[in-house]
Enzyme design. Sequence first.
Site, PDB file in Angstrom:
ATOM      1  N   GLU A 443      -4.186   3.374   0.399  1.00  0.00           N
ATOM      2  CA  GLU A 443      -5.550   3.347   1.288  1.00  0.00           C
ATOM      3  C   GLU A 443      -5.511   1.637   1.668  1.00  0.00           C
ATOM      4  O   GLU A 443      -6.748   1.327   2.072  1.00  0.00           O
ATOM      5  CB  GLU A 443      -6.520   3.634   0.423  1.00  0.00           C
ATOM      6  CG  GLU A 443      -6.486   5.161   0.068  1.00  0.00           C
ATOM      7  CD  GLU A 443      -6.004   6.205   1.073  1.00  0.00           C
ATOM      8  OE1 GLU A 443      -6.231   5.826   2.351  1.00  0.00           O
ATOM      9  OE2 GLU A 443      -5.746   7.318   0.771  1.00  0.00           O
ATOM     10  N   GLY A 444      -4.278   1.071   1.834  1.00  0.00           N
ATOM     11  CA  GLY A 444      -4.643  -0.231   2.589  1.00  0.00           C
ATOM     12  C   GLY A 444      -4.719  -1.089   1.280  1.00  0.00           C
ATOM     13  O   GLY A 444      -5.203  -1.278   0.396  1.00  0.00           O
TER      14      GLY A 444
END
Length: 605
Positions: A443-444
């Site tokens: 998610e980053g």
Amino acid sequence: MPQQLTDRRDQDFVIWEQMNCEEILKHGMYREFNKKTCDMIINEARTLAIRELLPILAEGDQQGVRFEDGTVKVPDSFHRVYKLIQEGEWNNLGVPQEMGGQGAPAFVGAAGAEYFLGANWALYCYATMGNGTAHIINLYGTPEQKEKYVHKLTAAEWGGTMLLTESEAGSDVGALTTTAVRNSDGTFSLTGNKIFITNGEHDLAENIIHPVLARIEGDPPGTKGISLFLVPKYFVNDDGSLGDRNDIVCSGVEEKHGIHASATCSMTLGSKGKCIGYLLGAERQGMKIMFNMINHARMSTGLQAMAYASSAYLLAVNYARERIQGRDLENFMDHGAPSVPIIRHPDVRRNLLWMKSHIDGMRSFFYYMTRCASQALITDAAEEQEKFGDLFSMLTPIVKDYMAVKGHEVCIQAIQVYGGAGYTRDYLVEQYARDCKITSIYEGTSGIQAMDLLARKIGMKKGLVFMNFLGEIQKTAAQAKAVEALKDIGVKVEKTAGRLGEIALHIGKMAMSPDFKVAFAHALPFLYAMGDVIMAWMLLWRAVVACEKLAATPKKKDIAFYEGQIKTAEFFISTELPLTSGKLDSIEGGCAAAIEISDEGFGGL
Ligand SMILES: Cc1cc2nc3c(=O)[nH]c(=O)nc-3n(C[C@H](O)[C@H](O)[C@H](O)COP(=O)(O)OP(=O)(O)OC[C@H]3O[C@@H](n4cnc5c(N)ncnc54)[C@H](O)[C@@H]3O)c2cc1C
């Protein structure tokens, strides 16, 4: 009986005493919920998590997922408990009722999730990932798409995923090469390969709906040219029954450091030229639409890390109460003195309080965020909506990465408390530490969250959102300064928050100067410093509430709890916050070495 997964008293404190969530329940949207029903739901979630999900956590880790001829088998024990989650409708607690969910306020959803994630994140993720897919379909889908997919996904009858990553397009999603070719009937034919896809294939649901990012032939490069397609594993007929198999297959699963029970799949689309996707929303709006899912997933990832940390801490503190080793320091010279539980040793106490202070701070921070989200949702005033929505958006990268990194550190320290035993597979703390590491990657990554904070968030609305945020901290500091016992730490938080404001301005300016690369080399330390200040704020706020409660003659069993709040705040603010000031000084110093050093200067050639 020692607490497991989440300290129920602490959760209660945050929800009802600190965040005053009863105010949220007054809104008509939540008329079916009152404090009693919320408490009951949370108790039931806790019971299910402890009785059913937790006992199969280690088994799932050991067995892992099995890839057999394009299919993925989850650990055997997951099937029965998946059904229990579904039957109790625990998979859609916080999902709006019009989407087939229970419509519980966000804080109740978070409270239940704390238990489920700590008990068995992988299993709970299979049952809930479809909610994110349903959410974007509900926002952007045609009436037909909503009708076909939303309720099946939120009921966990079908699974959901998110297909962004490719081997050459990880952090840089815009580099993706999956292509979509327009068909005459309005559908698209997709071709490409995605990697690292969570729950891309498994045997818990009869169908899986994949939202896939791809570029329509001829569209521009970069994120601007990306569209979003719904690619069902099995086509869905108009009457809702399942049709033929679509041409999207799992070509393998990853062997990983942790989360072994979670299927991380490579997915091949269109190897037979027959992968059909249905456009979701408008063309070239794929990233914007997907961000609705990503932001939600970033919050969930922060909560995942906190749940591991909380579970690991409770195991560690209870182990420290039981493990007898060494004499009390005050009897150090007396060889005949009895050995004591390790919780009596100053260094173990320091470590436990370090862990507790971070978990307490993170829990309050997370529920503060859910409160902001709910306030933005229930208010009719546009100004309020904007204020809470902006705060939520600015703080999301901090929930995501600060909680991921500190949550992991807490798990590592839990191993330390156990000593050699903690390093073995006999104790769950070892699994929690492995499982938690992923939270600062997917998610980053940390670096991507830091860039988001510096490049997009702290300067939102010309810095007004950041100033509002500092204003909220200063309000708590003022309340603390009015209480004799908290004056000192109130001043420390006030000063450090002021300093954070100065440094935000400084690094923000640097980011727009010719020295912008130096600014970005300090972006992650800035994110951590901001996270530390948030922890200090949350703990100070807890201490203010605790002082009020103590002054009102609480029940005897609550006295140690409230006094513990004050000591926890004192500890963090007096021992961690000075380090934060050091970090802020170093950011101001703007050391350029990381940029100036030549590539060869890193050595290792
Ligand atoms: C277990 C697991 C589950 C996953 N689930 C999914 C999923 O369901 N769906 C999906 O689409 N993806 C998923 N991913 C992929 C995940 O989101 C990516 O691995 C992640 O975004 C990083 O991309 P990358 O691995 O290509 O690393 P890279 O992008 O190659 O990054 C390597 C390093 O370089 C840094 N870096 C890269 N670019 C920059 C930059 N511009 N500035 C500063 N630093 C930079 C990163 O911070 C990182 O430290 C999953 C990954 C794993 C391991």
